[in-house]
Design a protein around this motif. Structure first.
Motif, PDB file in Angstrom:
ATOM      1  N   VAL A 111      18.237 -60.171  56.385  1.00 18.89           N
ATOM      2  CA  VAL A 111      19.351 -59.984  55.457  1.00 18.89           C
ATOM      3  C   VAL A 111      20.664 -59.887  56.224  1.00 18.89           C
ATOM      4  N   GLY A 112      20.645 -59.142  57.307  1.00 19.93           N
ATOM      5  CA  GLY A 112      21.834 -59.043  58.145  1.00 19.93           C
ATOM      6  C   GLY A 112      22.219 -60.379  58.749  1.00 19.93           C
ATOM      7  N   GLY A 113      21.202 -61.173  59.145  1.00 19.98           N
ATOM      8  CA  GLY A 113      21.477 -62.479  59.723  1.00 19.98           C
ATOM      9  C   GLY A 113      22.126 -63.426  58.736  1.00 19.98           C
ATOM     10  N   GLU A 114      21.716 -63.355  57.455  1.00 22.11           N
ATOM     11  CA  GLU A 114      22.300 -64.265  56.458  1.00 22.11           C
ATOM     12  C   GLU A 114      23.710 -63.838  56.065  1.00 22.11           C
ATOM     13  N   GLU A 115      23.923 -62.553  55.871  1.00 20.65           N
ATOM     14  CA  GLU A 115      25.218 -62.110  55.371  1.00 20.65           C
ATOM     15  C   GLU A 115      26.252 -61.902  56.477  1.00 20.65           C
ATOM     16  N   PHE A 116      25.801 -61.531  57.677  1.00 16.20           N
ATOM     17  CA  PHE A 116      26.755 -61.235  58.744  1.00 16.20           C
ATOM     18  C   PHE A 116      26.554 -62.106  59.984  1.00 16.20           C
ATOM     19  N   GLY A 117      25.564 -62.970  59.948  1.00 19.09           N
ATOM     20  CA  GLY A 117      25.400 -63.958  60.993  1.00 19.09           C
ATOM     21  C   GLY A 117      24.645 -63.486  62.226  1.00 19.09           C
ATOM     22  N   VAL A 118      24.447 -64.448  63.115  1.00 21.69           N
ATOM     23  CA  VAL A 118      23.766 -64.165  64.383  1.00 21.69           C
ATOM     24  C   VAL A 118      24.563 -63.165  65.215  1.00 21.69           C
ATOM     25  N   LEU A 163      28.428 -66.512  61.872  1.00 22.06           N
ATOM     26  CA  LEU A 163      29.207 -65.408  61.312  1.00 22.06           C
ATOM     27  C   LEU A 163      28.743 -64.980  59.930  1.00 22.06           C
ATOM     28  N   GLY A 164      27.767 -65.651  59.340  1.00 21.02           N
ATOM     29  CA  GLY A 164      27.208 -65.235  58.068  1.00 21.02           C
ATOM     30  C   GLY A 164      27.938 -65.767  56.848  1.00 21.02           C
ATOM     31  N   ARG A 165      27.307 -65.602  55.703  1.00 15.85           N
ATOM     32  CA  ARG A 165      27.875 -66.050  54.436  1.00 15.85           C
ATOM     33  C   ARG A 165      28.869 -65.056  53.871  1.00 15.85           C
ATOM     34  N   GLY A 166      28.843 -63.834  54.369  1.00 19.09           N
ATOM     35  CA  GLY A 166      29.753 -62.804  53.882  1.00 19.09           C
ATOM     36  C   GLY A 166      28.997 -61.676  53.206  1.00 19.09           C
ATOM     37  N   PRO A 167      29.572 -60.459  53.190  1.00 24.90           N
ATOM     38  CA  PRO A 167      28.909 -59.311  52.567  1.00 24.90           C
ATOM     39  C   PRO A 167      28.617 -59.561  51.090  1.00 24.90           C
ATOM     40  N   GLY A 168      27.343 -59.340  50.728  1.00 25.11           N
ATOM     41  CA  GLY A 168      26.942 -59.508  49.346  1.00 25.11           C
ATOM     42  C   GLY A 168      26.654 -60.939  48.925  1.00 25.11           C
ATOM     43  N   GLU A 169      26.870 -61.887  49.811  1.00 28.12           N
ATOM     44  CA  GLU A 169      26.708 -63.298  49.465  1.00 28.12           C
ATOM     45  C   GLU A 169      25.320 -63.842  49.807  1.00 28.12           C
ATOM     46  N   GLY A 170      24.480 -63.024  50.371  1.00 25.76           N
ATOM     47  CA  GLY A 170      23.141 -63.483  50.730  1.00 25.76           C
ATOM     48  C   GLY A 170      22.287 -63.786  49.514  1.00 25.76           C
ATOM     49  N   ARG A 171      21.407 -64.766  49.646  1.00 22.61           N
ATOM     50  CA  ARG A 171      20.533 -65.164  48.542  1.00 22.61           C
ATOM     51  C   ARG A 171      19.055 -64.948  48.871  1.00 22.61           C
ATOM     52  N   THR A 178      21.108 -51.632  54.314  1.00 21.02           N
ATOM     53  CA  THR A 178      20.331 -51.074  53.202  1.00 21.02           C
ATOM     54  C   THR A 178      21.077 -51.260  51.887  1.00 21.02           C
ATOM     55  N   MET A 179      22.382 -51.063  51.911  1.00 19.68           N
ATOM     56  CA  MET A 179      23.188 -51.284  50.719  1.00 19.68           C
ATOM     57  C   MET A 179      23.206 -52.747  50.317  1.00 19.68           C
ATOM     58  N   ALA A 180      23.064 -53.634  51.308  1.00 20.96           N
ATOM     59  CA  ALA A 180      23.065 -55.060  51.010  1.00 20.96           C
ATOM     60  C   ALA A 180      21.711 -55.540  50.496  1.00 20.96           C
ATOM     61  N   ALA A 181      20.628 -55.013  51.070  1.00 21.38           N
ATOM     62  CA  ALA A 181      19.302 -55.561  50.784  1.00 21.38           C
ATOM     63  C   ALA A 181      18.556 -54.853  49.658  1.00 21.38           C
ATOM     64  N   SER A 182      18.705 -53.531  49.542  1.00 20.54           N
ATOM     65  CA  SER A 182      17.825 -52.775  48.652  1.00 20.54           C
ATOM     66  C   SER A 182      18.071 -52.965  47.154  1.00 20.54           C
ATOM     67  N   PRO A 183      19.308 -53.188  46.675  1.00 23.14           N
ATOM     68  CA  PRO A 183      19.462 -53.367  45.216  1.00 23.14           C
ATOM     69  C   PRO A 183      18.628 -54.507  44.654  1.00 23.14           C
ATOM     70  N   ALA A 184      18.543 -55.621  45.376  1.00 21.50           N
ATOM     71  CA  ALA A 184      17.740 -56.748  44.903  1.00 21.50           C
ATOM     72  C   ALA A 184      16.263 -56.379  44.833  1.00 21.50           C
ATOM     73  N   VAL A 185      15.791 -55.619  45.818  1.00 19.77           N
ATOM     74  CA  VAL A 185      14.393 -55.175  45.818  1.00 19.77           C
ATOM     75  C   VAL A 185      14.149 -54.224  44.653  1.00 19.77           C
ATOM     76  N   ALA A 186      15.082 -53.296  44.433  1.00 20.31           N
ATOM     77  CA  ALA A 186      14.939 -52.341  43.335  1.00 20.31           C
ATOM     78  C   ALA A 186      14.906 -53.054  41.983  1.00 20.31           C
ATOM     79  N   ASP A 187      15.735 -54.059  41.830  1.00 21.71           N
ATOM     80  CA  ASP A 187      15.755 -54.812  40.570  1.00 21.71           C
ATOM     81  C   ASP A 187      14.435 -55.537  40.334  1.00 21.71           C
ATOM     82  N   ARG A 188      13.836 -56.042  41.417  1.00 25.29           N
ATOM     83  CA  ARG A 188      12.577 -56.780  41.273  1.00 25.29           C
ATOM     84  C   ARG A 188      11.441 -55.884  40.813  1.00 25.29           C
ATOM     85  N   ILE A 189      11.470 -54.622  41.224  1.00 23.21           N
ATOM     86  CA  ILE A 189      10.380 -53.723  40.849  1.00 23.21           C
ATOM     87  C   ILE A 189      10.732 -52.913  39.604  1.00 23.21           C
ATOM     88  N   GLY A 190      11.887 -53.200  38.994  1.00 17.93           N
ATOM     89  CA  GLY A 190      12.246 -52.587  37.727  1.00 17.93           C
ATOM     90  C   GLY A 190      12.772 -51.175  37.797  1.00 17.93           C
TER      91      GLY A 190
END
Length: 374
Positions: free
Chosen positions: A270-277, A246-254, A37-49
């Motif tokens: 989101v978990g799959g991209e940042e922390f991998g399978v 193993l993912g791109r790393g915490p916070g590195e997801g696009r 949630t900490m990884a995914a939600s800020p981007a969503v919040a920014d999109r909705i202003g």
């Protein structure tokens, strides 16, 4: 504080009878949910202003009460769980009626009700409470041949399913139906009726496709993944490909920057991209562990109500996880259903905590006078 085996206090007896491994697995899911949630939600919040930490703060507001609810309910005995389930079911039905009468229509459906400034989804609470009251009726009908337990259970199912379809919410109706079917089967459903039920389920699925426009749209998108309507699932699959093992790393997801509902329905991507399978497989193992361990403990219980109620709750928990993960991986049509204890959502978090608290209470080891409380 030391809790010895000779401790006869409420907490002491609870500690030595509850399934601590299941509690540990649930807390592991909650921790992963907080992380994602900490990884995914800020981007969503920014999109909705809105404020970047808007969803994170709201998730913690519901998380603390949810944990307290789960642990508090796990202290109950089976009779108390049954009473709680009956009261909860009645309240859920009343709220479902209120939703149809007063709730605003959002994206073609009426599912959310605002009470005292808090938005709740009554269907989430209908699932665990229905599992309890249906199990009670099936158990009473089996133990007392003169009691119309099956007929009452069928009526209760028809009532809640009808209210859900009126919203409409086909996905939640599917989960309720699965709970009802499993409990009916375990209570002694004749094989002929099993076949009839299977045929009716297929016909119901076909009917839902032609009756509900959103169901038809989602099925068509699933069958034609190259169409424009498959954007969310295609984007989610790209997230898994980007993350690798193993993912791109915490916070590195696009992908979360462009993926709608990244903090709810598609949080696993989101978990799959940042922390991998690796993380996704670990999450899958946690869900499997909780469900299978729950059923393993049920095999040792001779109380029919406990077996039926716990089985229904575990089916709900496992099926909800399967639907979310399968939708994200394009193994089935998309359905707006949260990933238990991981996705953002206050009603879902509280209802799941209630349900798993009931599972923990019902599967506790019981000795001596505690057997009389069942």
């Amino acid at each position: 504080m030391s809790l010895g085996r000779t401790d006869t206090s409420t907490i002491g007896r609870w500690w030595w009878t509850v399934d601590r491994w299941t509690i540990a697995a649930i807390f592991a899911l909650i921790a992963i949910g907080v992380l994602l949630t900490m990884a995914a939600s800020p981007a969503v919040a920014d999109r909705i202003g809105t404020d970047s930490f808007h969803f994170i703060r709201r998730q913690f507001v519901f998380l603390v009460p949810a944990v307290l609810v789960m642990l508090g309910v796990s202290l109950l005995n089976p009779k108390q769980v049954r009473r709680l389930g009956v009261l909860g079911y009645c309240a859920s039905v009343l709220l479902l009626v209120a939703v149809l009468l007063f709730a605003p229509e959002i994206k073609g459906s009426t599912r959310w009700l605002s009470l005292a400034g808090i938005t709740i989804q009554p269907s989430e609470f209908a699932k665990p409470t229905f599992a309890i009251i249906a199990a009670w009726m099936f158990a009473e009908g089996r133990l007392n041949p003169g009691f119309p337990g099956r007929a009452i259970a069928c009526f209760l199912y028809a009532m809640v399913a009808g209210l859900l379809l009126k919203q409409p919410d086909v996905g939640q109706t599917l989960v309720i139906t699965a709970i009802f079917a499993v409990q009916f089967f375990l209570a002694g459903l004749p094989m002929l009726l099993v076949v009839v039920g299977g045929v009716l389920a297929v016909l119901g699925g076909v009917g839902a496709y032609f009756i509900f426009g959103h169901v038809q749209t989602r099925v068509d998108r699933f069958l034609d993944p190259s169409g424009d309507g498959a954007y969310q699932v295609t984007t989610a699959l790209n997230a898994f490909k980007s993350g690798g093992l193993l993912g791109r790393g915490p916070g590195e997801g696009r992908i979360k920057l462009v993926l709608p509902d990244a903090h709810t329905d598609f949080i696993l991507a989101v978990g799959g991209e940042e922390f991998g399978v690796a993380l996704c497989l670990f999450v899958l193992l946690l869900f499997a562990f909780i469900v299978l361990r729950g059923f393993a403990r049920l095999m040792k219980d001779e109380n029919l109500f406990v077996v039926l109620a716990s089985a229904g709750l575990l089916v709900q928990f496992g099926l909800q996880a399967i639907i979310n993960m399968a939708s994200t991986l394009r193994l089935m049509p998309t359905k707006g259903m949260t990933l238990p204890f991981i996705s953002y959502g206050g009603s879902s978090m509280l209802a799941l905590a209630l349900g798993m608290g009931m599972v923990l209470a019902l599967t506790r080891k019981r000795y001596g006078d505690e057997e009389l409380e069942q």
